[in-house]
Structure formats: structure tokens, C-alpha cells
Design an enzyme around this catalytic site. Sequence first.
Site: not given
Length: 350
Positions: A190, A163
Site C-alpha cells: 500500500h 479500499c
Amino acid sequence: MPRNASNPVRIAINGYGRIGRCFLRALYESPWRDEFEVVAINEPADLASIVYLTRFDSTHGRFPGQVDATADALLIDGRRIAVSHATTPEEVDWAALGIDLVVECSGRYASRAELQRFIDAGCPRLLLSHPANSGEDVDATVVFGINHDALRGNERIVSNASCTTNAVVPVLELLDRAFGVEHVILTTVHSVMNDQPLIDGYHHTDLRRTRSAMQSIIPVSTGLARGVERLLPRLAGRVQAKALRVPTTNVSAIDIALSLREAVDVAALNALLRGAAGSSHAGLLSYSEQPHASIDFNHEAYSAIVDGGQTRVGGPRMASLFIWFDNEWGFASRLVDVARHWRARWQPAG
């Protein structure tokens, strides 16, 4: 042999965790849903939990279709998806399922030898939701919008990268072509992941990951620099990366610090990225100068959203950019894109 273009691609999902479930849902919410048919899921968890977590999701809300079950299958809008609970690739008779593609979302298999086990067990093709150990362990690593056209159709094992790689590579590629990237330091911020415990406990060889995910900002290791260099080899040796895990459940960000060959200012950087979001990278890259918080991008399908209000220049050739991305939904959407593009080029699996 490749299926007729008028027939839907028959897909199996191996590993039905966060990304596996998001991938299924992304297919059903996609305008191309009729091009695909999920016919099997392999997940060690029990069927009741599979059904429940498909129907209800704390991050993305209720499933938009009807979710039911039989004794051995998940039913989505009345369509049967066979469910197995194997823990190794060899335990599933993939060939008997008549599938065209396995989307590997468990993340447990990363070397060529491990991935080959799926092929040897009857999988015609494998699309990974992770980068694998190296570029040599797969036939291709794809970031949609950057190198997807390199797929020829005869690949057996393809990686959708990560990602974070999908988020940052399109931005770096634009900057390098326009201004020349000398060096870059990437800091990923994150959301928590399932390799972290809710409270302190024996859990991981990385001692920071033994700490409560919901009480601290936790630095962790990252392979993002290697991932960027795999997709943009001209930047080899110029990329460094670090990562922080923060106590939010979804939507992440990357702070990009760069030294460039050409002099730039904030207006030039933002103009480049705003223009790309509206043309060459439309659908993948978005741009905004609104005063955003991360929650604004939950369930957002873009690979990255440039926060133009956070662009900074420190000296003529030093710059900092800030991008948001839904680390679940954006990535699952790219899995759909790659599967669709790859299908259009398939050759006999041989």
C-alpha cells in the site's frame, strides 16, 4: 421523506481529506453528477486551505471545474457549498442543511455509539468511507458488485468497507465459486498514508509507524482478513492478511496466495478473471497482461485490475494472483456507486 427521484441527492461531506476531496471530484467527473448536489462540507481546516487543495492535487491534477470561495463557502462552477469547521457531529445543524446523506470521510467514528451521534444530531443517513469496528456497528457493509443489492433503503448507517476489501473481495468471490478457496493469504502493498510521518518522530503506538514513510518499506497491521470474512462469511477462518506501506503516493497492490479445492492452471485462472472483467464484473474489475508499473493505474476507477502476467501456479491447487488498485480514486468511485444505488431504494428515514 425520500426526495423525488427527479431531484438531486443533497449531500454533506464530513471530513475533507484525501477521500473526502476525491469523493467530491469523483461526483463531478461522474456521468451521474446531475443526480447529486454537494451542499455542505464540514472540515476543521481553514477555508483557504480547503479551496487550495480542491483546486490543486499533486496526485490527481487540477480540479476539472472552476473553484472559488466566499467568506463561508466553497464555490464549484458557481454552485455554493457551505463550509463549517466543527470537530464533533453535534456542532453542525445537519437538519437545517436539508440534506439526504452525510458521507463520513474523517474516519474518526467507528463504533455504533459514535456513529449514532450523527443520526441524533439530525443526519438522515450516513455513508462511511471506512469499515467501522465491526459489522454490528453499521446497518450494512457494502462492496459494490458483490452485495449492494442487499440494501433495502431503510438503513441509516452504511459502510463502503475499505479500499483493499473492495479490491480483493470480487476476485476471491469469483475464485471461490469457480474453484473453491480452502485458504488465502493476502499481502497488501500500500502507498503511504497520513498516519505516517515524513521523517522519524514520535507519532504512533505502532512503533514501525514512527519511522519515515518515504525512506523504508514498513510492515503495518491490517484488518483486511476481518473485512473479507465480513463480506464472504463462508471464508471465515480461512483468511490471513499482512500489509506493507511503500514510498509511493498512490496506487497499491495485493498479492493473493491461495490453496484451492480444484486443480487449476494459469490459463484457467486468467480465463476466469478476463471473462469476468468483460462481462459480470465490467466496470469494477479489469484485466491486463501488459508489463505494468503502479503509476499506470493512477486515477483509475476500477476496484481492481488483475495483472495476468503475474499469475502463478505452484502445484495443482496452489496459486498466486496479483491485483492493482488506485486506493483513492477507485474507492471514491465506489462511494459514488453505493450512494447512487442506495438512493434508488430509500424509504422514509423515520
